[in-house]
Each structure stands twice: as C-alpha cells, then as structure tokens.
Write an enzyme that holds these catalytic residues in place. Structure first.
Site, short mmCIF file in Angstrom:
data_model
loop_
_atom_site.label_atom_id
_atom_site.label_comp_id
_atom_site.label_asym_id
_atom_site.label_seq_id
_atom_site.Cartn_x
_atom_site.Cartn_y
_atom_site.Cartn_z
N CYS A 1 0.83 -1.20 0.00
CA CYS A 1 0.00 0.00 0.00
C CYS A 1 0.87 1.26 0.00
O CYS A 1 1.83 1.33 0.76
CB CYS A 1 -0.87 0.01 1.24
SG CYS A 1 -1.79 1.53 1.52
N PRO A 2 0.60 2.28 -0.78
CA PRO A 2 -0.54 2.41 -1.70
C PRO A 2 -0.18 2.11 -3.15
O PRO A 2 -0.92 2.48 -4.05
CB PRO A 2 -0.90 3.90 -1.56
CG PRO A 2 0.45 4.55 -1.40
CD PRO A 2 1.35 3.56 -0.68
#
Lengths: 76, 155
Positions: A15-16
């Site tokens: 992430c992200p």
C-alpha cells in the site's frame, strides 16, 4: 481470447502502490476497457473496492488464487 | 462530481513520519482529490532534494525492535544509523515504496507542495536544496486552500 485489455502485475508491492499503479494504467486506457490486476497485498482487496467506489470505475470481479489477489476493473 | 479537497500539514522530519503525508496525498490524488501539503518546521526536511531522513528508537517505546535494546544503549553513536538502515531494508523487503518514490508520485499527480516561508527563514534553509516546483507561503496561504477542503489533517 483474454477477457481483459490490459494487465497489471502489482505482486510484491505494498500500500498504496497497487492502487497508484492501477490508477496510472487506467489513465492510458479507453473507457469501457478492462484491466486485470494481480496483487499480493491483502489490504488491496478492500482498497480496490474503495477505489472503484470513489472513482466510478467498475470492479467487475475480485478473487484469490494461490495467495494472489486478482481483480477485473472496467474503466468508466 | 465536484473535486474533493484534502489539505495536510506535515510537521515531522523523520523517515517513519515522512510516510503518512506522502501516502495519503498520493492516494487522494489517485482518487481524484485536489491535494495540498503544507510543510512546516521539521516537515521541511521532506522537501530536500537529497533526503537523509532517519528513524530513532530513542523516546519511541512503540517501535518494534528485532531484539530488546536498553534505552541507554539506544543513545550510543551509530545506533540511529543502524536502526535507519534496518528500517529501510525491512521496508524494501515488504514492497513498501521509498519516500523518494512516493514524493515523486505526488509531484506527478500534481499535489501542491507548499513550504512554510517562516520556518525556511528560521532554520536558514537554502531554497536551492529543495526540489523544484514547490511553492512558498505562510499560514494565510494554507488557509486559502484548507478553508475550502473536505478533509484537513495535521501530521
């Protein structure tokens, strides 16, 4: 015949990055085209749902196969 | 659909605290938010061309350690560099983006980066050391955008 137009392998990314790479890939695609995404980040399952909801791109399917998460997303 | 706005104030200049503003700003931009980050005090370190951010275990009992290290030993010379190196290796092995990469993604996504002019003067930073394309402004500049934002956070 593949049931998608483009493929994005975001395996190993956390992430992200899967979301950001998907966004970038979708930007080069035509409306109605389908992107196949592969990810290993377990958080991406909820994140792609949220991404679809907020951007209007349709999450056609979401699944898991051998520890990998796969998504089909249709560009709005 | 009108564009939503996210305003962030980044005040911290350590490796770990560099992540929240850049992760949230890049993601918000990908979701269609118009985004601005206002960098003030130690947060200005995040705008340097050459990032030498470090992480310190000192005064941070919440930091997971591979092995327990007594606080007095954490203050020894070299400990901070060692922890920073270990943290960077860990992040790389887990596929976590580098701060440079996330910042670049923010720049590409046209996230507005504003440096606090007062702190630049206070710390006598050389503006040539900052990345290109940033703006300089004060509290009023921040409020011009933040006042119309949907989400505003202080990091």
């Amino acid at each position: 015949m593949a049931d998608f137009d483009r493929e994005l392998d975001a395996s190993g990314l956390n992430c992200p990055l899967p979301i950001l790479r998907a966004k970038k890939t979708l930007a080069d695609m035509e409306s109605g085209q389908v992107l196949h995404i592969i990810a290993t980040d377990p958080g991406s399952v909820k994140d792609f749902e949220a991404f679809a909801k907020q951007t209007g791109n349709e999450l056609m399917s979401s699944g898991e196969e051998g520890g990998k998460f796969t998504f089909l997303m249709k560009k709005s | 659909m009108t564009e939503k706005k996210l305003a962030i104030i980044a005040t911290k200049g350590t490796l770990d605290w560099a992540y929240p503003p850049f992760i949230l700003a890049s993601t918000a931009a990908a979701l269609g938010y118009e985004t601005e980050i206002f960098f003030t005090f130690y947060g200005l370190q995040l705008l340097k061309k050459d990032l030498t951010l470090q992480v310190s275990p000192l005064g941070n009992p919440g930091m997971p350690m591979p092995m327990p290290v007594p606080i007095l030993l954490q203050a020894l010379p070299g400990m901070q560099s060692m922890m920073t190196m270990m943290m960077k290796q860990k992040m790389k092995s887990k596929g976590v983006a580098s701060v440079e990469e996330l910042r670049e993604l923010c720049v590409e996504a046209e996230v507005r980066l504003v440096a606090c002019q007062m702190t630049v003067d206070l710390f006598e930073f050389d503006t040539k050391d900052f990345i290109d394309g940033i703006e300089f402004g004060g509290a009023a500049t921040f409020f011009e955008f933040a006042g119309e934002s949907d989400i505003c956070m202080y990091i």
